[in-house]
Design an enzyme around this catalytic site. Structure first.
Site, mmCIF file in Angstrom:
data_model
loop_
_atom_site.group_PDB
_atom_site.id
_atom_site.type_symbol
_atom_site.label_atom_id
_atom_site.label_comp_id
_atom_site.label_asym_id
_atom_site.label_seq_id
_atom_site.Cartn_x
_atom_site.Cartn_y
_atom_site.Cartn_z
ATOM 1 N N HIS A 1 -0.197 0.200 -13.705
ATOM 2 C CA HIS A 1 -0.924 -0.238 -12.681
ATOM 3 C C HIS A 1 -0.812 0.549 -11.425
ATOM 4 O O HIS A 1 -1.008 0.190 -10.164
ATOM 5 C CB HIS A 1 -0.016 -1.547 -12.473
ATOM 6 N N TRP B 1 46.091 -0.645 -0.044
ATOM 7 C CA TRP B 1 44.628 -1.087 -0.388
ATOM 8 C C TRP B 1 44.680 -2.273 -0.725
ATOM 9 O O TRP B 1 44.916 -2.597 -1.891
ATOM 10 C CB TRP B 1 43.618 -0.163 -0.987
ATOM 11 N N LYS C 1 20.201 7.625 -5.804
ATOM 12 C CA LYS C 1 21.218 8.640 -5.745
ATOM 13 C C LYS C 1 20.585 10.081 -5.541
ATOM 14 O O LYS C 1 20.887 10.737 -4.728
ATOM 15 C CB LYS C 1 21.841 8.511 -7.146
ATOM 16 N N ASN D 1 51.610 -0.053 -6.978
ATOM 17 C CA ASN D 1 50.313 0.000 -6.949
ATOM 18 C C ASN D 1 49.764 -0.645 -8.375
ATOM 19 O O ASN D 1 50.516 -0.421 -9.360
ATOM 20 C CB ASN D 1 50.156 1.679 -7.002
ATOM 21 N N GLY D 2 48.704 -1.241 -8.233
ATOM 22 C CA GLY D 2 47.961 -1.850 -9.225
ATOM 23 C C GLY D 2 48.174 -3.520 -9.304
ATOM 24 O O GLY D 2 48.114 -4.038 -8.104
ATOM 25 N N GLU E 1 18.354 2.770 -8.887
ATOM 26 C CA GLU E 1 19.764 3.229 -8.611
ATOM 27 C C GLU E 1 19.673 4.990 -8.716
ATOM 28 O O GLU E 1 20.219 5.622 -8.019
ATOM 29 C CB GLU E 1 20.740 2.879 -9.412
ATOM 30 N N GLU F 1 19.367 10.332 -1.862
ATOM 31 C CA GLU F 1 20.424 10.278 -0.860
ATOM 32 C C GLU F 1 21.259 11.505 -0.679
ATOM 33 O O GLU F 1 21.587 12.019 0.320
ATOM 34 C CB GLU F 1 21.015 9.055 -0.672
ATOM 35 N N LYS G 1 28.950 5.866 5.683
ATOM 36 C CA LYS G 1 29.449 5.098 4.450
ATOM 37 C C LYS G 1 29.327 3.653 4.886
ATOM 38 O O LYS G 1 29.052 2.904 3.911
ATOM 39 C CB LYS G 1 30.939 5.225 4.336
ATOM 40 N N ARG H 1 42.781 8.707 0.328
ATOM 41 C CA ARG H 1 42.472 7.860 -0.499
ATOM 42 C C ARG H 1 42.045 6.456 0.120
ATOM 43 O O ARG H 1 41.405 5.500 -0.553
ATOM 44 C CB ARG H 1 43.692 7.361 -1.189
ATOM 45 N N CYS I 1 46.298 2.315 -3.994
ATOM 46 C CA CYS I 1 47.223 2.574 -3.152
ATOM 47 C C CYS I 1 47.889 4.120 -3.230
ATOM 48 O O CYS I 1 47.827 4.704 -4.325
ATOM 49 C CB CYS I 1 48.282 1.628 -3.001
HETATM 50 C C1 F6R Z 1 24.018 4.123 -1.591
HETATM 51 C C2 F6R Z 1 24.797 3.269 -0.719
HETATM 52 C C3 F6R Z 1 24.155 2.340 0.111
HETATM 53 C C4 F6R Z 1 25.159 1.058 0.165
HETATM 54 C C5 F6R Z 1 24.386 0.223 1.165
HETATM 55 C C6 F6R Z 1 25.397 -1.136 1.161
HETATM 56 O O1 F6R Z 1 24.821 5.043 -2.185
HETATM 57 O O2 F6R Z 1 25.913 3.564 -0.883
HETATM 58 O O3 F6R Z 1 23.064 2.130 -0.294
HETATM 59 O O4 F6R Z 1 25.252 0.642 -1.081
HETATM 60 O O5 F6R Z 1 24.389 0.857 2.428
HETATM 61 O O6 F6R Z 1 26.574 -1.025 1.605
HETATM 62 P P1 F6R Z 1 27.880 -1.994 1.330
HETATM 63 O O7 F6R Z 1 27.984 -1.961 0.108
HETATM 64 O O8 F6R Z 1 29.049 -1.414 2.025
HETATM 65 O O9 F6R Z 1 27.240 -3.266 2.045
#
Ligand code: F6R
Length: 622
Positions: free
Chosen positions: A514, A81, A495, A108-109, A491, A498, A617, A33, A2
């Site tokens: 394999h 939040w 990263k 906040n918290g 992962e 992307e 996002k 934020r 928050c």
């Molecule tokens: C990668 C990334 C995406 C999300 C995926 C699911 O860094 O952010 O692979 O993890 O699109 O998103 P959520 O978790 O919002 O369902």
């Protein structure tokens, strides 16, 4: 988390210098934020005036439009939040406290002992309007004020009896020129102006108005008026050595906490993010997941778990499989949510589906949730966003509490998701009697060490940053791991793809021979995530052999290994150390150098780290 703003100034003369407007400007600077509701309180003409609205700041501004009369000298404001209670007008802050609403508080918290406090305050006749933990703090300060007669002392007494993490700001109708604040395990900074002073959850709240700031220490109470700032600790002793400093950032840099990108900032927030996910889950030695309102008898009857998720969340799910099967002995499948529905999966009333989603809005995951529920399965959502669709459509939800994630590439939510999966696994083991209470307590004890260990990894990031800068022209990077090192490898590769647009592949190390080993040629960079040599010796030695295999074919080996693991030294071109922990929990540590590597490499390439091309996002289409 928050956003918090406090302001104490002279009696307003011009409309733009009214505390309510100054507070709204502060909230606007904290919008980055992320939040789901906003509100403001002022003391005007002997009364507390609170206005708050769910949704964006525009809703709050609209609610305040036409109110040109309110003046006063102080204001507190908040962007929320949601944690306890959904994102509604009523749950938004500030909360009124006291028998006549004589006080307003923002928080906040997370207040861990709020349920106990709420029961006590209700028995005392205090009326609650919201579902939040924060309202208990508002009534508590008001009750202390009845006997203390002084807002600073009331805040001190209240704060000392709270458990958990909090920044609290309060204004009272009997102290019309004063804002009092307290903090424990949650940020608070004072902005020192000329004839006016500010409070903020970070300096972005006031950096346009003043660059002079004062750090408020742990367990301290600060009393702010237009001309004065006084600090005491929770024991009541005066604090005279608070650190004063000049902010060197402009408003844009302040929002990123001085980091070059939100992603870098979020990576560096991970110690507190995981601590927040774990906070308040153990009560009297037993795990309590408040939001887990599925009958224990249903959880005991579960004969299969299916984890559905996409992208990074699916990698967190892959870690969950190792933990849940190990602790609970329940067969666990991990399925990409978009594949799940189309393969006619075997789902019955005894199947527990765990849907992991940071945003709670990913359409592929939502569709999998709906499909599972149509088949009669119970669904638990592991989610970061209160009030989002996936938890609303699930039978129960477990929230991450890591705060909003702004960068498109997920980092702190990934760690929060893994930590939440561990909590779920331990909770199921507790309900089903797979582990004894002392075993759960020992595991939780080690888990609670992890935030400190995350901080150690973050503190030694320079080595990986240098590596990333040196490798900015790489065209292909491979990642290998076994056990939870396998999803970590996946992962790490995701990263890099992307945000740095580099071809990257994550493999189970055993799969190498394999096929994928054919990719290895002279100079090929290969990250290898090595499990702890303690306890899983055969697993460790297999991975060491894998390092030898790729090195023998010319690979440049970049090895992530536990401190003291010298067996890797002869075969590693670079060793990146992480602190020792249980094999399962290492997933929360070994991924961090990989996140830093991608972030730094993309930054070195001059790319937009926070908004990589072609990505959003929240993916709200199938
Ligand atoms: C990668 C990334 C995406 C999300 C995926 C699911 O860094 O952010 O692979 O993890 O699109 O998103 P959520 O978790 O919002 O369902």
């Amino acid at each position: 988390m928050c956003g918090i703003v406090g302001y104490a100034g002279p009696q307003a003369k011009a409309p733009s210098s009214r505390p309510v407007d100054v507070a709204l400007q502060g909230l606007a600077r904290l919008e980055y934020r992320g939040y789901d509701s906003a509100g403001v309180a002022v003391i005007d003409d002997g009364s507390v005036r609170v206005t708050k609205r769910a949704g964006k700041l525009a809703n709050l501004r609209a609610a305040l439009e036409g109110d040109t009369e309110t003046t006063g000298r102080v204001a507190i404001a908040h962007t929320r939040w949601a944690t306890h209670g959904g994102p509604t007008d009523t749950n938004a802050h500030p909360h009124l406290g006291g028998r006549e609403g004589e006080i307003a508080v923002v928080h906040n918290g997370i207040i861990e002992n709020f349920a106990h406090l709420r029961a006590e305050l209700e028995a005392d006749g205090y009326l609650f309007a919201s579902e939040t933990d924060s309202e208990a703090a508002a009534h508590l300060v008001a009750r202390e004020m009845e006997t203390a007669g002084d807002l600073t002392e009331a805040m001190r007494r209240a704060a000392a009896s709270l458990e958990g993490a909090f920044t609290l700001l309060a204004v009272h109708r009997d102290a019309p020129d004063t804002v009092v604040a307290a903090r424990r395990n949650s940020p608070l900074v004072v902005g020192l102006g000329e004839g006016e002073n500010f409070l903020g959850s970070d300096v972005a709240a006031f950096v346009d108005s003043t660059k002079e700031a004062l750090e408020i220490g742990q367990d301290q109470v600060v009393t702010v008026t237009a001309d004065d700032v006084r600090i005491i600790d929770f024991e009541g002793h005066e604090v005279t050595d608070a650190k004063r400093y000049t902010i060197e950032w402009d408003a844009a840099a302040a929002q990123k906490g001085g980091y070059p990108s939100f992603m870098a900032k979020e990576i560096h927030e991970q110690a507190s993010a995981v601590a927040d996910t774990l906070l308040g889950r153990l009560e009297d030695g037993a795990l309590q997941l408040d939001e887990m309102d599925i009958d224990p008898s249903v959880l005991r009857s579960v004969d299969k778990i299916v984890v559905v998720a996409c992208g990074t969340a699916a990698n967190a799910g892959a870690v969950a499989k190792y933990a849940i099967e190990h602790w609970c002995r329940i067969p666990t499948e991990v399925e990409l949510a978009h594949e799940f529905r189309y393969r006619d999966p075997v789902v019955t009333e005894k199947t527990l589906v765990v849907a992991i989603s940071q945003s709670g809005e990913t359409m592929d995951t939502l569709m999998a949730v709906r499909h599972a529920r149509e088949q009669g399965a119970k669904v638990i959502a592991i989610c970061n966003t209160r009030g989002s669709t996936i938890p609303r459509e699930s039978d129960a939800a477990l929230y991450l509490h890591v705060g909003p994630e702004i960068a498109v590439a997920s980092t702190k939510a990934y760690l929060g998701q893994i930590a939440a999966c561990y909590l779920l696994g331990l909770f199921l083991a507790q309900v089903r009697g797979n582990l004894y209470p002392d075993e759960i307590a020992a595991l939780m004890g080690d888990l609670e060490q992890i935030p400190e260990q995350i901080q150690q990894v973050l503190d030694s990031s320079a080595q990986v940053e240098k590596l990333a800068q040196d490798m900015k022209d790489a065209t292909s990077v491979l990642f290998l791991g076994r056990h939870v090192g396998y999803p970590t490898a996946m992962e790490g590769a995701l990263k890099l793809k992307e945000i740095a647009y580099i071809h990257a592949e994550g493999f189970a190390a055993g799969e190498l021979k394999h096929g994928p080993i054919a990719l290895v040629e002279e100079g090929q960079p290969v990250f290898v995530i090595v499990p702890s040599p303690n306890g899983r010796h055969s697993l460790h030695s297999k991975v060491v052999s894998n390092i030898q295999e790729v090195r023998a074919r010319g690979a440049r080996t970049l090895v992530i290994a536990e401190e003291g693991d010298d067996a890797v030294l002869p075969y590693a071109d670079e060793v990146i150390r992480v602190p020792a922990t249980r094999t399962l929990f290492a997933a929360l540590l070994t991924v961090i150098p990989l996140q830093i590597f991608s972030c730094e490499l993309a930054t070195a390439k001059g790319l937009d780290v926070d908004q990589p091309r072609n990505l959003a996002k929240s993916v709200t289409v199938e």
